[in-house]
Design a protein around this motif. Structure first.
Motif, PDB file in Angstrom:
ATOM      1  N   GLY A  61       0.814  -1.217   0.000  1.00  0.00           N
ATOM      2  CA  GLY A  61       0.000   0.000   0.000  1.00  0.00           C
ATOM      3  C   GLY A  61       0.845   1.262   0.000  1.00  0.00           C
ATOM      4  O   GLY A  61       0.322   2.370  -0.055  1.00  0.00           O
ATOM      5  N   CYS A  62       2.166   1.113   0.042  1.00  0.00           N
ATOM      6  CA  CYS A  62       3.100   2.247   0.054  1.00  0.00           C
ATOM      7  C   CYS A  62       4.113   2.057  -1.069  1.00  0.00           C
ATOM      8  O   CYS A  62       4.560   0.940  -1.318  1.00  0.00           O
ATOM      9  N   SER A  63       4.496   3.144  -1.731  1.00  0.00           N
ATOM     10  CA  SER A  63       5.431   2.999  -2.847  1.00  0.00           C
ATOM     11  C   SER A  63       6.886   3.194  -2.470  1.00  0.00           C
ATOM     12  O   SER A  63       7.760   2.893  -3.264  1.00  0.00           O
ATOM     13  N   THR A  64       7.177   3.635  -1.251  1.00  0.00           N
ATOM     14  CA  THR A  64       8.574   3.793  -0.828  1.00  0.00           C
ATOM     15  C   THR A  64       8.759   3.256   0.588  1.00  0.00           C
ATOM     16  O   THR A  64       7.795   3.155   1.352  1.00  0.00           O
ATOM     17  N   VAL A  65      10.003   2.939   0.926  1.00  0.00           N
ATOM     18  CA  VAL A  65      10.311   2.511   2.290  1.00  0.00           C
ATOM     19  C   VAL A  65       9.981   3.634   3.266  1.00  0.00           C
ATOM     20  O   VAL A  65       9.409   3.388   4.330  1.00  0.00           O
ATOM     21  N   LEU A  66      10.300   4.870   2.905  1.00  0.00           N
ATOM     22  CA  LEU A  66      10.005   5.997   3.790  1.00  0.00           C
ATOM     23  C   LEU A  66       8.516   6.067   4.099  1.00  0.00           C
ATOM     24  O   LEU A  66       8.113   6.182   5.266  1.00  0.00           O
ATOM     25  N   GLN A  67       7.688   5.984   3.077  1.00  0.00           N
ATOM     26  CA  GLN A  67       6.236   6.031   3.289  1.00  0.00           C
ATOM     27  C   GLN A  67       5.783   4.856   4.154  1.00  0.00           C
ATOM     28  O   GLN A  67       5.001   5.030   5.093  1.00  0.00           O
TER      29      GLN A  67
END
Length: 134
Positions: A61-67
């Motif tokens: 559900g998130c496109s980056t590790v940070l998100q």
């Protein structure tokens, strides 16, 4: 198991390898160490950064590790300089992630070879996160 030993047991096998998306890229290795079920879903499923973002979005559900980290209750942000082994360094100006091993970190060098590097050579524009025990 001591965090440094867990990190070494998981990540040392990749030292000296050339960067390859979805096999040993930093986002996959973050998942391998901290989110093994997600790592299984990512492995071998993308060949570019954009593809990795797409697959990660479908899987988490998130496109980056940070998100992912910022939206997860399982991680907290740590003040700069207060890192311990196992913490995650997320670089803000690129799609790079590194894993802290105490006074060193696991990440890619300028030749895109996976290696262990001294903390002193890290870029400055990053956030540090720690997975909290459940």
């Amino acid at each position: 198991m001591h965090p440094v030993i867990q990190i070494r047991n998981t990540l040392d096998q990749f030292i000296g390898q050339k960067h390859k998306q979805s096999h040993n890229d930093c986002n996959y290795l973050f998942a391998l160490l901290h989110e093994p079920e997600i790592a299984k879903e990512l492995y071998g499923r993308y060949t570019t950064i954009v593809g990795g973002c797409r697959v990660a979005k479908r899987v988490t559900g998130c496109s980056t590790v940070l998100q992912f980290i910022e939206e997860s209750p399982d991680y907290i942000e740590v003040d700069q300089g207060m890192h311990i082994a196992g913490d995650i360094f997320v670089f803000l100006d690129c799609h790079e992630v590194a894993i802290c091993a105490g006074t060193t970190f696991y990440g890619f060098d300028s030749d895109r070879i996976y290696s262990v590097n001294p903390i002193s050579v890290m870029m400055t524009n990053f956030k540090t996160f720690r997975k909290v025990a459940k």
